[in-house]
Write a protein that holds these residues in place. Structure first.
Motif, PDB file in Angstrom:
ATOM      1  N   SER A 204     -50.244 -23.619 -43.647  1.00 26.36           N
ATOM      2  CA  SER A 204     -49.765 -24.597 -42.806  1.00 26.36           C
ATOM      3  C   SER A 204     -48.191 -24.263 -42.085  1.00 26.36           C
ATOM      4  N   HIS A 225     -52.554 -29.580 -38.559  1.00 23.12           N
ATOM      5  CA  HIS A 225     -52.817 -30.969 -38.719  1.00 23.12           C
ATOM      6  C   HIS A 225     -54.498 -31.393 -38.473  1.00 23.12           C
ATOM      7  N   GLU A 226     -54.946 -30.611 -37.728  1.00 25.02           N
ATOM      8  CA  GLU A 226     -56.459 -30.757 -37.318  1.00 25.02           C
ATOM      9  C   GLU A 226     -57.335 -30.182 -38.689  1.00 25.02           C
ATOM     10  N   LYS A 229     -57.389 -31.897 -43.256  1.00 23.69           N
ATOM     11  CA  LYS A 229     -57.384 -33.169 -43.566  1.00 23.69           C
ATOM     12  C   LYS A 229     -58.036 -33.419 -44.868  1.00 23.69           C
ATOM     13  N   GLU A 230     -57.711 -34.800 -45.467  1.00 26.14           N
ATOM     14  CA  GLU A 230     -57.976 -34.967 -46.687  1.00 26.14           C
ATOM     15  C   GLU A 230     -59.414 -34.796 -46.980  1.00 26.14           C
ATOM     16  N   GLN A 231     -60.211 -35.675 -46.041  1.00 24.24           N
ATOM     17  CA  GLN A 231     -61.581 -35.729 -46.389  1.00 24.24           C
ATOM     18  C   GLN A 231     -62.283 -34.520 -46.256  1.00 24.24           C
ATOM     19  N   GLN A 232     -61.704 -33.823 -45.258  1.00 17.17           N
ATOM     20  CA  GLN A 232     -62.445 -32.537 -44.786  1.00 17.17           C
ATOM     21  C   GLN A 232     -62.177 -31.488 -46.002  1.00 17.17           C
ATOM     22  N   SER A 243     -52.389 -35.439 -48.530  1.00 19.80           N
ATOM     23  CA  SER A 243     -51.708 -34.835 -47.462  1.00 19.80           C
ATOM     24  C   SER A 243     -50.249 -35.487 -47.102  1.00 19.80           C
ATOM     25  N   PRO A 252     -48.245 -30.413 -41.867  1.00 20.49           N
ATOM     26  CA  PRO A 252     -48.779 -31.071 -42.939  1.00 20.49           C
ATOM     27  C   PRO A 252     -48.928 -30.331 -44.254  1.00 20.49           C
TER      28      PRO A 252
END
Lengths: 490, 331
Positions: A204, A225-226, A229-232, A243, A252
């Motif tokens: 990152s 940032h794309e 992602k926490e869910q991903q 994050s 991030p």
């Protein structure tokens, strides 16, 4: 520019590991490839570099298919740094780096030009291996060997650099040094970089674009940032992460959420745990509290076990209050890294500590109030004088579990309650002659045990907000009255 | 740079001294001055030019061939224990040579080069067989796997040769003497027979000196550096087989030269093939000339097969390298 179009391939043509991967890295760009073990990161790199066959799709360098290049021409375009392996024989560092010039040399006669020498020297200096120039590789540590191979790749002077976990074997200083250097090459000299990373945070920090792979396919591609992602991340790695922003850069970062946690009865802080000493009020807890504060020492968010409100003389003046306070804490047996500390001009015996509770749990509010420097915030712009000492320090300790959002709302709620107390006690701003809203150097601490009742919000009409509003108001009023009595106003 | 320059000087000096010793020492002492002294004793001139000199030159060519081939095989396979003998390539060359002798093959096109050509083909086939089988066993081509495969192939080919010898009957003695490894009583025709192979083979290897350097880091990294790995491999295997074939065709199987010389050279001058190959070539020549000298003088008038002397030096060195490799890797 490197363009990969719908590439499919791997060790076995019947069962390709990498499937339908496409991306473009523009000149000077850095693309980081992330993915769990076995997701095909290294294989993708090998298919792009032509070591493994591709059954479909194509790789283009500046719009020319790589299959049209001869081996040497290819090596002048793309340098690759594979993962480190052990070798039976070893060259010296210089010999190893010199091999990077192979694609630039005629195969019949060894013509070692000045340009070759320059490239080798520069590469060795950039990677800091020039001091081992004549040492055999086998006598170097893994990190030094890795840097030597990076130097070899740089000596190739290719337009594109493919790296497979370049920071393996490196400590953080060398990780930073290496990636800083590659980043600089990209920005200044237009080197195009594609690198496999294990460490999402490093990726990152240093990449313009990230590509997240899952089972040989592209799961996500885009700016850090794309992708992070926490869910991903949870779906791809099956691991919970959280994050948070980097302290200095708009990138991030993610951190692991361990799934093992020791079970225990909810932690509770009580009023009795506060101790009033000669020069300070202290609270020590058996477990860390999550706190956010505007304290002198350890402001901001953090986890702490000791909290100190130190009374100083009205004439306290210090060049470096931070350092002085740190030494003071050490002298009184606090661990500075584990302690939040504030200062006040109010004598410690005037501290007001109260506990408030309702069905959702309890909070403790501690206030020291000195309003010699009361200010009406709406009229403060009229002032020119420097502030002098006189502070309201407010602590709110919450037995419950707060979100970041509720921490912020708790700060607002507590501040509004304090202002209301000033109003109700009619504390005046002596300059504007209006009712003051606070003093010029007020401090606030919200700390929570992060166990027990979950409190998603802490605005004024939530259960916890009601406790905070009432608690801070009532406690501050008592402290203000105490102050007035001490000053002989009432 | 100065160190390698010194290396060449020392290697050349040793070679000259070896040639001098090889030419002058023997049952009849011959002064080196006979070489240029036209007024010298004609018997001495004869011994020198017809017996000693071709023997020394042949020993030199064989030693040089085996050493440079060993150095190249070791680099290509990244295996310090590889040499024409341990890989079974020499056995392959022997079979090629024995087949030529056994069937009395002679081709008008090849002429005197028939024997080394068939030897070379035998070597190449054995090499490919060993590599293919070893790769089947273990894809990473571990050091031990390759050597074990070499032993298997060697034993098998050895039995093939024994069978053919058993079938020849009368020519038996000649072939056995040749098999033991010797450069005695060969004369100039043998030198003529092999020198083109030695030259071309060494040249092929020398052309790939930088490619060999790159391949020490593995084929993958070599490819990334721009090496045409497939082409280089073919050239190196052909060159190595050519040299082995030539050496075996004239002197039978002489073991360990290709192991000892590159190892010693590498210890002193490093693994850079740009110098390792030529230095091994020179040192290999010197070593075999000296070994031949020892073989024919140590229990004179009886002559020992030269392979006995090389094995006497080579086997301990082999053990030492094996020990060291295992120790450093096991640690």
């Amino acid at each position: 520019m490197l363009t990969v179009e719908h590439i499919t391939g791997g060790y076995d043509a019947a069962k390709p590991i990498v499937q339908d991967v496409s991306f473009t890295v523009k000149k000077g760009g850095i693309l980081g490839i992330l993915g769990p073990n076995g997701s095909g990161k290294s294989t993708l790199l090998k298919v792009i570099s032509g070591i493994l066959p591709s059954t479909n799709g194509q790789v283009l360098i500046a719009e020319q298919n790589i299959k049209t290049f001869s081996p040497k021409a290819f090596a002048r375009k793309i340098a690759v740094l594979p993962q480190l392996h052990a070798h039976a024989f070893s060259h010296t560092v210089r010999e190893t780096v010199t091999l990077g010039r192979y694609p630039h040399q005629n195969s019949w006669f060894s013509t070692w030009s000045e340009q070759d020498e320059e490239a080798v020297q520069k590469a060795m200096q950039q990677t800091g291996v020039d001091c081992y120039e004549h040492t055999n590789l086998e006598f170097l540590s893994g990190g030094e060997q890795q840097r030597t191979f990076v130097a070899q790749a740089l000596a190739q002077q290719a337009d594109i650099l493919l790296l497979d976990e370049p920071t393996n074997h490196l400590d953080i200083a060398h990780q930073r040094q290496l990636l800083d250097m590659i980043r600089l090459e990209a920005v200044q000299n237009g080197l195009t970089v594609v690198s496999v990373f294990h460490d999402m945070n490093l990726a990152s920090l240093y990449c313009d674009q990230l590509l997240l792979m899952e089972k040989g396919r592209v799961r996500a591609i885009g700016e850090p940032h794309e992708v992070l992602k926490e869910q991903q991340i949870f779906e791809v790695y099956n691991t919970r992460v959280s994050s948070y922003p980097h302290p200095e850069l708009p990138k991030p970062q993610v951190t692991l959420m361990p799934s093992v946690s020791e079970s225990h009865a909810p932690y509770v802080v009580t009023k009795e745990q506060f101790k009033i000493r000669d020069e300070f009020v202290e609270l020590r807890t058996d477990f860390p509290l999550k706190a956010v504060s505007s304290a002198v020492h350890n402001a901001g968010f953090g986890w702490f076990q000791s909290f100190v409100n130190r009374a100083v003389d009205l004439n306290y003046m210090c060049e470096d209050a931070h350092e002085e306070l740190k030494r003071y804490l050490e002298k009184h047996d606090f661990m500075p890294s584990n302690t939040v500390a504030m200062m006040t001009a109010v004598a410690v015996e005037h501290v007001v500590i109260r506990e408030f509770s309702s069905s959702i749990g309890s909070i403790i509010v501690a206030v020291t109030a000195g309003v010699g420097n009361a200010v009406d915030v709406s009229r403060a712009h009229e002032r020119v004088s420097a502030p002098y000492i006189g502070t309201i320090n407010t602590w709110v300790i919450i037995n419950g579990k707060l979100t970041d959002e509720s921490f912020m709302q708790a700060m607002i709620t507590a501040t509004e309650a304090k202002t209301k107390a000033m109003h109700s006690e009619e504390i005046m701003d002596p300059i504007s002659n209006t009712i003051a809203t606070g003093t010029s150097t007020d401090s606030l601490l919200i700390a929570s045990t992060q166990s027990g009742t979950f409190m998603e919000y802490a605005g004024p009409i939530t259960d916890i907000g009601k406790l905070i509003g009432r608690g801070v108001f009532e406690t501050t009023v008592i402290a203000l009255q105490d102050y007035k009595r001490a000053k002989g106003w009432i | 740079m100065r160190k390698t320059f010194l290396g060449y000087i020392i290697a050349i000096v040793i070679l000259i001294v070896s040639i001098w010793l090889g030419v002058s020492i023997g049952s009849v002492k011959v002064s080196i001055s006979t070489l240029w002294n036209t007024a010298a004793d004609p018997t001495a001139t004869n011994i020198l030019w017809k017996i000693r000199m071709p023997r020394v030159v042949l020993a030199g060519l064989v030693g040089a061939s085996l050493a440079i081939a060993g150095a190249a095989f070791q680099g290509l396979l990244k295996n310090p224990l590889a040499d024409p003998y341990t890989l079974g390539v020499s056995s392959g060359a022997s079979v090629g040579a024995v087949v030529t002798l056994f069937f009395g093959i002679s081709t008008p096109i090849l002429g005197i080069y028939t024997l080394p050509t068939f030897s070379m083909i035998g070597a190449l086939l054995a090499m490919m067989g060993v590599m293919a089988f070893a790769r089947l066993v273990d894809r990473t081509l571990k050091m031990e796997t390759l050597i074990l495969t070499g032993i298997i192939v060697s034993s098998f080919l050895g039995s093939v040769i024994s069978l053919m010898i058993a079938l020849t009957g009368e020519e038996l003695r000649q072939i056995i003497g040749w098999l033991m490894g010797s450069v005695s009583m060969r004369g100039w025709p043998y030198v003529k027979m092999v020198w083109p192979f030695v030259l071309i083979g060494s040249f092929l290897l020398w052309l790939n000196r930088r490619e060999l350097n790159a391949m020490l880091f593995g084929e993958e990294r070599a490819k990334y550096l721009g090496v045409d790995v497939k082409k280089s491999k073919i050239m190196i295997l052909t060159g190595g087989s050519m040299l082995t074939g030539a050496a075996v065709a004239v002197s039978g199987t002489i073991g360990f030269v290709g192991l000892v010389v590159p190892h010693m050279t590498r210890l002193v001058f490093g693994a850079d093939h740009r110098h390792l190959l030529p230095l091994s070539f020179l040192n290999g020549a010197s070593l075999l000339i000296i070994c031949d000298l020892v073989a024919r003088t140590i229990i004179a008038p009886t002559e020992l097969p030269i392979g006995v002397i090389t094995a006497f030096i080579g086997a301990p060195v082999f053990s030492y390298i094996f020990f060291r490799q295992r120790r450093t890797k096991g640690a």
